[in-house]
Design a protein around this motif. Structure first.
Motif, PDB file in Angstrom:
ATOM      1  N   PRO A 177      12.685  19.760 125.580  1.00 20.27           N
ATOM      2  CA  PRO A 177      13.262  21.100 125.826  1.00 20.27           C
ATOM      3  C   PRO A 177      14.959  20.598 125.618  1.00 20.27           C
ATOM      4  CG  PRO A 177      12.506  20.047 127.726  1.00 20.27           C
ATOM      5  CD  PRO A 177      12.086  19.316 126.955  1.00 20.27           C
ATOM      6  N   GLU A 178      15.587  21.736 125.344  1.00 20.40           N
ATOM      7  CA  GLU A 178      16.991  21.566 125.159  1.00 20.40           C
ATOM      8  C   GLU A 178      17.634  22.761 126.118  1.00 20.40           C
ATOM      9  OE1 GLU A 178      18.120  22.395 121.302  1.00 20.40           O
ATOM     10  OE2 GLU A 178      17.189  20.706 120.274  1.00 20.40           O
ATOM     11  N   PRO A 179      19.150  22.492 126.732  1.00 22.21           N
ATOM     12  CA  PRO A 179      19.548  23.415 127.610  1.00 22.21           C
ATOM     13  C   PRO A 179      20.078  24.572 126.593  1.00 22.21           C
ATOM     14  CG  PRO A 179      20.923  21.466 127.134  1.00 22.21           C
ATOM     15  CD  PRO A 179      19.828  21.028 126.584  1.00 22.21           C
ATOM     16  N   ARG A 180      19.923  25.678 127.472  1.00 16.86           N
ATOM     17  CA  ARG A 180      20.482  26.962 126.611  1.00 16.86           C
ATOM     18  C   ARG A 180      21.226  27.860 127.931  1.00 16.86           C
ATOM     19  NH1 ARG A 180      17.789  28.772 121.951  1.00 16.86           N
ATOM     20  NH2 ARG A 180      16.991  26.833 120.780  1.00 16.86           N
ATOM     21  N   HIS A 181      22.397  28.419 127.043  1.00 14.64           N
ATOM     22  CA  HIS A 181      23.112  29.310 128.083  1.00 14.64           C
ATOM     23  C   HIS A 181      23.080  30.591 127.267  1.00 14.64           C
ATOM     24  CE1 HIS A 181      24.778  25.101 128.487  1.00 14.64           C
ATOM     25  NE2 HIS A 181      24.927  25.474 129.662  1.00 14.64           N
ATOM     26  N   VAL A 182      22.759  31.622 128.095  1.00 15.04           N
ATOM     27  CA  VAL A 182      22.360  32.778 127.479  1.00 15.04           C
ATOM     28  C   VAL A 182      22.801  34.065 128.551  1.00 15.04           C
ATOM     29  CG1 VAL A 182      20.121  34.194 127.000  1.00 15.04           C
ATOM     30  CG2 VAL A 182      20.153  31.892 126.380  1.00 15.04           C
ATOM     31  N   GLU A 183      23.265  35.074 127.633  1.00  7.41           N
ATOM     32  CA  GLU A 183      23.598  36.284 128.413  1.00  7.41           C
ATOM     33  C   GLU A 183      22.449  37.199 128.203  1.00  7.41           C
ATOM     34  OE1 GLU A 183      27.231  37.761 126.704  1.00  7.41           O
ATOM     35  OE2 GLU A 183      28.273  35.610 127.026  1.00  7.41           O
ATOM     36  N   PRO A 184      21.606  37.359 129.144  1.00  2.59           N
ATOM     37  CA  PRO A 184      20.098  37.816 128.982  1.00  2.59           C
ATOM     38  C   PRO A 184      20.344  39.296 129.035  1.00  2.59           C
ATOM     39  CG  PRO A 184      20.410  37.460 131.349  1.00  2.59           C
ATOM     40  CD  PRO A 184      21.734  36.895 130.657  1.00  2.59           C
TER      41      PRO A 184
ATOM     42  N   GLY B  54      18.700  37.960 124.200  1.00  2.00           N
ATOM     43  CA  GLY B  54      19.852  38.011 124.698  1.00  2.00           C
ATOM     44  C   GLY B  54      20.994  37.185 123.929  1.00  2.00           C
ATOM     45  N   TRP B  55      22.110  36.974 123.927  1.00  2.20           N
ATOM     46  CA  TRP B  55      23.391  36.348 123.446  1.00  2.20           C
ATOM     47  C   TRP B  55      23.076  34.705 123.871  1.00  2.20           C
ATOM     48  CZ3 TRP B  55      25.673  37.579 119.476  1.00  2.20           C
ATOM     49  CH2 TRP B  55      26.869  36.879 119.088  1.00  2.20           C
ATOM     50  N   ASP B  56      22.846  34.177 122.850  1.00  3.85           N
ATOM     51  CA  ASP B  56      22.956  32.577 123.061  1.00  3.85           C
ATOM     52  C   ASP B  56      24.404  32.065 122.826  1.00  3.85           C
ATOM     53  OD1 ASP B  56      22.817  29.744 122.781  1.00  3.85           O
ATOM     54  OD2 ASP B  56      20.657  29.852 121.953  1.00  3.85           O
ATOM     55  N   ARG B  57      24.851  31.543 123.813  1.00  2.00           N
ATOM     56  CA  ARG B  57      26.720  31.318 123.923  1.00  2.00           C
ATOM     57  C   ARG B  57      26.615  29.895 123.176  1.00  2.00           C
ATOM     58  NH1 ARG B  57      28.674  32.115 130.130  1.00  2.00           N
ATOM     59  NH2 ARG B  57      29.112  34.307 130.060  1.00  2.00           N
ATOM     60  N   ASP B  58      25.522  28.995 123.135  1.00  2.00           N
ATOM     61  CA  ASP B  58      25.956  27.802 122.428  1.00  2.00           C
ATOM     62  C   ASP B  58      25.705  28.006 120.758  1.00  2.00           C
ATOM     63  OD1 ASP B  58      25.940  26.161 124.642  1.00  2.00           O
ATOM     64  OD2 ASP B  58      23.999  26.411 124.915  1.00  2.00           O
ATOM     65  N   ARG B  59      24.957  28.844 120.534  1.00  2.00           N
ATOM     66  CA  ARG B  59      25.024  29.145 119.200  1.00  2.00           C
ATOM     67  C   ARG B  59      25.759  30.546 118.444  1.00  2.00           C
ATOM     68  NH1 ARG B  59      21.502  26.762 121.424  1.00  2.00           N
ATOM     69  NH2 ARG B  59      19.955  25.054 120.484  1.00  2.00           N
ATOM     70  N   GLY B  60      26.139  31.251 119.339  1.00  2.00           N
ATOM     71  CA  GLY B  60      27.050  32.257 119.403  1.00  2.00           C
ATOM     72  C   GLY B  60      26.447  33.606 118.379  1.00  2.00           C
ATOM     73  N   ALA B  61      25.098  33.653 118.830  1.00  2.00           N
ATOM     74  CA  ALA B  61      24.211  34.694 118.034  1.00  2.00           C
ATOM     75  C   ALA B  61      23.060  35.244 118.863  1.00  2.00           C
ATOM     76  CB  ALA B  61      23.719  34.029 116.796  1.00  2.00           C
ATOM     77  N   GLU B  62      22.598  36.460 118.625  1.00  2.00           N
ATOM     78  CA  GLU B  62      21.484  36.984 119.158  1.00  2.00           C
ATOM     79  C   GLU B  62      20.171  36.026 119.136  1.00  2.00           C
ATOM     80  OE1 GLU B  62      18.495  40.519 119.132  1.00  2.00           O
ATOM     81  OE2 GLU B  62      20.441  40.623 117.923  1.00  2.00           O
ATOM     82  N   ARG B  63      19.554  35.897 120.283  1.00  2.00           N
ATOM     83  CA  ARG B  63      18.228  35.132 120.096  1.00  2.00           C
ATOM     84  C   ARG B  63      17.123  35.698 121.060  1.00  2.00           C
ATOM     85  NH1 ARG B  63      20.361  33.220 116.420  1.00  2.00           N
ATOM     86  NH2 ARG B  63      20.659  30.868 115.818  1.00  2.00           N
ATOM     87  N   VAL B  64      15.963  35.472 120.734  1.00  2.00           N
ATOM     88  CA  VAL B  64      14.931  35.908 121.631  1.00  2.00           C
ATOM     89  C   VAL B  64      14.213  34.464 121.919  1.00  2.00           C
ATOM     90  CG1 VAL B  64      12.684  37.032 121.437  1.00  2.00           C
ATOM     91  CG2 VAL B  64      14.699  37.927 120.471  1.00  2.00           C
ATOM     92  N   PHE B  65      14.049  34.487 123.454  1.00  2.00           N
ATOM     93  CA  PHE B  65      13.029  33.330 123.845  1.00  2.00           C
ATOM     94  C   PHE B  65      11.802  33.779 124.475  1.00  2.00           C
ATOM     95  CE2 PHE B  65      17.610  33.024 124.163  1.00  2.00           C
ATOM     96  CZ  PHE B  65      17.777  31.780 123.771  1.00  2.00           C
ATOM     97  N   ARG B  66      10.745  32.853 124.125  1.00  2.00           N
ATOM     98  CA  ARG B  66       9.428  33.287 124.791  1.00  2.00           C
ATOM     99  C   ARG B  66       9.385  32.433 126.139  1.00  2.00           C
ATOM    100  NH1 ARG B  66       3.911  32.061 121.820  1.00  2.00           N
ATOM    101  NH2 ARG B  66       2.275  31.759 123.552  1.00  2.00           N
ATOM    102  N   LEU B  67       9.014  33.331 127.178  1.00  2.00           N
ATOM    103  CA  LEU B  67       9.003  32.785 128.645  1.00  2.00           C
ATOM    104  C   LEU B  67       8.283  31.498 128.837  1.00  2.00           C
ATOM    105  CD1 LEU B  67      10.678  35.302 128.974  1.00  2.00           C
ATOM    106  CD2 LEU B  67       9.670  35.561 131.305  1.00  2.00           C
ATOM    107  N   SER B  68       7.174  31.451 128.430  1.00  2.00           N
ATOM    108  CA  SER B  68       6.316  30.187 128.334  1.00  2.00           C
ATOM    109  C   SER B  68       6.737  29.106 127.936  1.00  2.00           C
ATOM    110  CB  SER B  68       4.898  30.550 127.704  1.00  2.00           C
ATOM    111  OG  SER B  68       4.998  30.683 126.474  1.00  2.00           O
ATOM    112  N   ARG B  69       7.840  29.224 127.131  1.00  2.00           N
ATOM    113  CA  ARG B  69       8.635  27.781 126.716  1.00  2.00           C
ATOM    114  C   ARG B  69       9.789  27.334 127.313  1.00  2.00           C
ATOM    115  NH1 ARG B  69       7.847  29.674 120.433  1.00  2.00           N
ATOM    116  NH2 ARG B  69       5.782  29.395 120.070  1.00  2.00           N
TER     117      ARG B  69
END
Length: 317
Positions: A173-180, A194-209
């Motif tokens: 796993p890798e750390p993520r900083h997100v604005e949900p 949400g907005w992934d601050r590290d990548r500066g873009a919209e991202r979708v995350f599967r909760l099981s991961r």
């Protein structure tokens, strides 16, 4: 104890609604018997803060006002706590009643039950059963991930979060900083947009991961929240449902029925295998991996490579 607290909350609500000017803590303590019986100032302060939070949670709008002397007072204006009449036709009331019954998780069951009672008061007949026509069916939204509740609250309160996330192609796993922004259930899985601050873009995350705990972070959002957060459309595009190309795969006979349902063509190869042409969009590799040894990608080469990379990541654990 429950009756005493309910009476205390009612008295506090009546005091705040009945006053024309802000009342200080001292005045409220002198007006409510339960507060007078508090053993100390600290005990009263803790009791009052809990009661105030409970009333706000129930929907009472409590204003905090500071006078010229710097003393803080509280009141609940009637115009701020007056709702317009709620009118629901039978179909709307039944639909909302059904939605309230969908939630079966312990933490949400109380809120859903309370909302259902309010709906009944607003026009949902007591004898209306949303399941009456389909007694064998009971809709549920399963929530097994520990990340769901903190993320739901973070979306509601607009609070940034941090968590460790393991991509399907990564061994760790890798750390993520997100604005949900929003949560949505799709194909039996929960996703966060949400907005992934590290990548500066919209991202979708599967909760099981999401691994470990979801940690909230101080500060405001840095990116604007869209008026409509299209979680499902975004996930669908990542899962290959929005496709502009085709892929050729071999599929073991008698398996992979979801793939067969999407296939543009199916040809028997013999030896227990079929050849399928299926739509190819972003994220198809993650879906194909779920079928394990029953699927072999023939073309394009990039899809085959992506599937192999994912399988290797899974094998490494």
């Amino acid at each position: 104890m429950a009756i005493a607290k309910a009476e205390r909350l009612m008295n506090l609500a009546l005091c705040l609604l009945g006053t024309r000017r802000p009342l200080s803590k001292r005045e409220l303590r002198e007006s409510i018997e339960a507060y007078l019986e508090a053993s100390s100032d600290d005990s009263f302060n803790r009791m009052f803060e809990r009661d105030k939070d409970d009333l706000r949670e129930l929907g009472l709008v409590i204003e905090t006002v500071e006078n010229l002397d710097g003393e803080v007072g509280y009141l609940a204006r009637r115009d701020s706590n007056r709702l317009p009449p709620i009118t629901l036709d039978a179909e709307e009331a039944a639909a909302l009643g059904l939605a309230a019954k969908v939630w079966q998780q312990a933490r949400l069951a109380g809120a859903a039950s309370g909302a259902l009672q309010k709906l009944r008061a607003a026009g949902l007949p007591e004898d209306v059963d949303p399941y009456e026509a389909h007694g064998a069916l009971e809709p549920r939204i399963p929530v097994h991930e520990a990340a769901f509740e903190p993320l739901m609250l973070a979306c509601r309160d607009r609070r940034p979060v941090a968590f460790d996330y393991r991509k399907a192609t990564a061994a760790r796993p890798e750390p993520r900083h997100v604005e949900p922004w929003a949560l949505e259930c799709w194909r039996g899985h929960w996703y966060l947009a949400g907005w992934d601050r590290d990548r500066g873009a919209e991202r979708v995350f599967r909760l099981s991961r999401i691994t470990g705990k979801v940690r909230t972070r101080a500060g405001k959002y840095t990116a604007q929240v869209p008026d409509v957060v299209t979680v499902r459309e975004t996930v669908a595009s990542w899962a290959g449902d929005i496709a502009d190309r085709s892929a050729l795969i071999r599929l073991r006979s008698g398996s992979g029925y979801p793939l067969r349902a999407k296939a543009a063509s199916v040809r028997e190869l013999g030896g227990g295998w079929d050849e399928l042409e299926i739509p190819y969009g972003h994220g198809l590799d993650a879906w194909l991996v779920e079928f394990g040894p029953d699927v072999v990608v023939l073309e394009p080469a990039e899809l085959r490579s992506d599937v192999v990379d994912r399988l290797r990541a899974v094998a490494k654990g």
